[in-house]
Design a protein around this motif. Structure first.
Motif, PDB file in Angstrom:
ATOM      1  N   PHE A  78       0.833  -1.201   0.000  1.00  0.00           N
ATOM      2  CA  PHE A  78       0.000   0.000   0.000  1.00  0.00           C
ATOM      3  C   PHE A  78       0.868   1.251   0.000  1.00  0.00           C
ATOM      4  CE2 PHE A  78      -2.626  -3.346   1.665  1.00  0.00           C
ATOM      5  CZ  PHE A  78      -3.926  -3.048   1.283  1.00  0.00           C
ATOM      6  N   VAL A  79       0.269   2.364  -0.392  1.00  0.00           N
ATOM      7  CA  VAL A  79       0.943   3.665  -0.322  1.00  0.00           C
ATOM      8  C   VAL A  79       0.013   4.633   0.412  1.00  0.00           C
ATOM      9  CG1 VAL A  79       2.339   3.369  -2.391  1.00  0.00           C
ATOM     10  CG2 VAL A  79       0.037   4.318  -2.575  1.00  0.00           C
ATOM     11  N   TYR A 111      -4.337   4.387   3.496  1.00  0.00           N
ATOM     12  CA  TYR A 111      -3.458   3.714   2.551  1.00  0.00           C
ATOM     13  C   TYR A 111      -4.296   3.134   1.419  1.00  0.00           C
ATOM     14  CZ  TYR A 111       0.556   3.816   5.745  1.00  0.00           C
ATOM     15  OH  TYR A 111       1.599   4.212   6.557  1.00  0.00           O
ATOM     16  N   VAL A 112      -3.780   3.236   0.193  1.00  0.00           N
ATOM     17  CA  VAL A 112      -4.427   2.608  -0.969  1.00  0.00           C
ATOM     18  C   VAL A 112      -3.441   1.636  -1.594  1.00  0.00           C
ATOM     19  CG1 VAL A 112      -5.927   4.585  -1.402  1.00  0.00           C
ATOM     20  CG2 VAL A 112      -3.692   4.480  -2.516  1.00  0.00           C
ATOM     21  N   ARG A 113      -3.992   0.599  -2.201  1.00  0.00           N
ATOM     22  CA  ARG A 113      -3.133  -0.444  -2.763  1.00  0.00           C
ATOM     23  C   ARG A 113      -2.335   0.087  -3.953  1.00  0.00           C
ATOM     24  NH1 ARG A 113      -2.526  -5.664  -2.009  1.00  0.00           N
ATOM     25  NH2 ARG A 113      -4.304  -5.729  -0.546  1.00  0.00           N
ATOM     26  N   LYS A 114      -1.084  -0.352  -4.015  1.00  0.00           N
ATOM     27  CA  LYS A 114      -0.248   0.034  -5.152  1.00  0.00           C
ATOM     28  C   LYS A 114      -0.813  -0.574  -6.430  1.00  0.00           C
ATOM     29  CE  LYS A 114       4.072   0.150  -2.469  1.00  0.00           C
ATOM     30  NZ  LYS A 114       5.406  -0.477  -2.297  1.00  0.00           N
ATOM     31  N   PRO A 115      -0.667   0.139  -7.560  1.00  0.00           N
ATOM     32  CA  PRO A 115      -1.115  -0.453  -8.835  1.00  0.00           C
ATOM     33  C   PRO A 115      -0.303  -1.710  -9.140  1.00  0.00           C
ATOM     34  CG  PRO A 115      -0.089   1.684  -9.185  1.00  0.00           C
ATOM     35  CD  PRO A 115      -0.170   1.485  -7.720  1.00  0.00           C
ATOM     36  N   PRO A 116      -0.910  -2.715  -9.732  1.00  0.00           N
ATOM     37  CA  PRO A 116      -0.190  -3.980  -9.971  1.00  0.00           C
ATOM     38  C   PRO A 116       0.984  -3.832 -10.924  1.00  0.00           C
ATOM     39  CG  PRO A 116      -2.329  -3.952 -11.081  1.00  0.00           C
ATOM     40  CD  PRO A 116      -2.296  -2.762 -10.184  1.00  0.00           C
ATOM     41  N   HIS A 117       0.913  -2.886 -11.883  1.00  0.00           N
ATOM     42  CA  HIS A 117       2.014  -2.688 -12.835  1.00  0.00           C
ATOM     43  C   HIS A 117       2.356  -1.216 -12.853  1.00  0.00           C
ATOM     44  CE1 HIS A 117       1.427  -6.788 -14.149  1.00  0.00           C
ATOM     45  NE2 HIS A 117       0.144  -6.517 -14.374  1.00  0.00           N
TER      46      HIS A 117
END
Length: 501
Positions: A471-472, A487-493
């Motif tokens: 997360f970021v 916190y939000v999840r990091k993009p997968p790519h």
């Protein structure tokens, strides 16, 4: 009212007034600003534990907070009728008022009504007494118990009846076990007073009974000593802070106070077997803090609140010194008024300290403010992670701000699991729960967000690892003592857009 009580108690009107006035003053100071609009962490523990059922409290004490068990049971009764911040703190207000009256009664017994009035009023206007009069913890009640035990000691030396003394000390120790140090202070009093052997025998039997009553609690609380692992070894700065807390933080108050104490210590010892003000008050003032500080050099256990009860010795000595100073002037009424006016000036001089102490931000944290902030930021259904788990106390004390949120790590609530803050799930299950989330609110202590913090719990380590790696941070709100961070999840790519370009 005073005169009828005096007739029933067999004391004179002057003595009754000398005791009643400090009680009224301390009670008024205690009630002033009692509803601060927020509990801090220790008060919140009292509030949430005391509202559990008696079996749930008993279950909790087997694993944590055994030292406060009797106090929690007392507060269970108090909060049953009307749970709230005023009810939470009212027993401490009453305890402080009773202590002021008992200090006055000791002064009356040892020095006379005038000195008793001064001693009780000095206790009442001391900022430290006013501070703990507004704490939803046991310390003001312990101070009342110790002051009562000291008055009963003076009586028992004369009458030979020790059962009330022993019972009062035992109850005080069960409210907080460090009150047992008063036995050392009282032993020193008897030694300085050169009492006969029959007095030592009576006191020894009472003290032995107290130790036997306290022993099971001491053994259980020793197993729970990790609760005080945050304490550090005291130094000279601790002595200075305690001195200023007992006498008053302002130098204009501190220096005259110390001079009066020194004056009280100047007279020689009284007759053999006579309990003088110095022999009673000085050990009470010095022995418990000195012993606890000495032990804490090797095994840190010292905190100012644990020796609040020793404060009673300071106004007794100062009043005895003032009695000796003004007693040389044969104008009793004028001298009494002079002493009262001097204490009134001390109160006025220290009024800013007392006023500041009634602000919620003067405590280490304000859980009501944390909950209010959470209520503005969180929405029903939002996932929340408490880091570490003790931060859950804000949600337990003020649930409205967290109403409808999902506590991701919680497995069993505190009342069911027999813990203060609930039992959290195992690390693997927590990973699975976090894997399904795109966003999560972290409610954290500031130290938990520092790179240097390494928690002992595997579940806490998973919180840090997963949030840090997957997360970021997007938003952050900071309140004193607590940080709320989205916190939000990091993009997968992360380089997909760049590659497309």
């Amino acid at each position: 009212m005073v005169s009828s009580w005096a007739r029933r108690s067999g004391v004179g009107r002057t003595e009754a007034v000398a005791v009643s006035v400090p009680v009224a003053v301390m009670f008024a100071i205690g009630l002033w600003g009692l509803d601060r609009g927020g509990m801090w962490r220790d008060e919140a523990v009292t509030f949430q534990v005391a509202r559990r059922s008696v079996p749930q409290i008993w279950q909790l004490l087997h694993s944590v907070d055994a030292v406060h068990g009797l106090y929690y049971l007392l507060m269970h009764v108090v909060l049953a009728a009307h749970p709230g911040e005023v009810a939470l703190r009212l027993p401490s207000v009453c305890g402080a008022a009773v202590t002021a009256g008992l200090v006055a009664a000791l002064g009356v017994r040892l020095c006379g009504p005038r000195a008793g009035l001064w001693a009780g009023l000095l206790y009442a206007v001391t900022p430290m007494a006013g501070h703990f009069a507004q704490e939803g913890r046991s310390y003001a009640l312990v101070a009342a118990g110790v002051a009562g035990a000291t008055l009963l000691l003076v009586r028992a030396v004369r009458t030979g009846s020790w059962w009330a003394y022993g019972g009062t000390v035992a109850v005080s120790c069960l409210l907080h076990e460090f009150a047992v140090l008063v036995l050392l202070a009282h032993a020193t009093t008897l030694a300085l007073s050169r009492v006969p052997s029959r007095v030592w025998r009576g006191w020894g039997l009472a003290a032995g009974a107290v130790v036997l009553v306290l022993l099971p609690l001491a053994l259980v609380s020793k197993e729970q000593s990790a609760q005080v692992a945050w304490l550090s070894a005291p130094g000279l700065d601790s002595v200075d802070r305690l001195l200023r807390a007992f006498a008053g933080p302002a130098r204009l108050v501190l220096l005259p106070y110390l001079l009066l104490v020194a004056l009280a210590l100047c007279p020689p010892l009284g007759r053999r077997g006579e309990l003088t003000p110095a022999a009673v008050a000085l050990p009470l003032l010095v022995i418990p803090p000195a012993v606890l500080m000495g032990v804490s050099r090797f095994w840190p256990l010292y905190d100012e609140r644990y020796v609040l009860y020793a404060l009673a010795g300071a106004p007794l000595l100062a009043a005895a010194g003032a009695e000796r100073l003004l007693g040389m002037v044969p104008r009793p009424a004028v001298n009494t008024l002079t002493g009262v006016l001097a204490i009134a000036l001390v109160f006025v001089w220290q009024l800013p300290v007392l006023r500041q102490d009634r602000a919620p931000d003067r405590r280490p944290d304000n859980l009501a403010a944390v909950s209010a902030t959470a209520g503005r930021e969180l929405r029903p259904g939002d996932p929340v992670l408490f880091l570490p788990s003790i931060v859950r106390r804000s949600a337990l004390a003020y649930p409205n701000g967290f109403r409808g949120v999902r506590d991701i790590a919680l497995r069993k609530p505190g009342p069911v699991s027999g813990t203060l803050y609930g039992q959290e799930t195992d690390p693997d299950e927590l990973r699975r729960r976090l894997a399904d989330l795109d966003r999560v609110w972290v409610v954290a202590e500031p130290f938990a967000l520092r790179p240097s913090w390494y928690p002992g719990s595997a579940t806490e380590r998973v919180k840090l690892t997963v949030v840090g790696e997957e997360f970021v941070p997007r938003e952050e709100v900071v309140r004193k003592g607590v940080t709320l961070r989205l916190y939000v999840r990091k993009p997968p790519h992360p380089f997909t857009d760049w590659a497309t370009e």
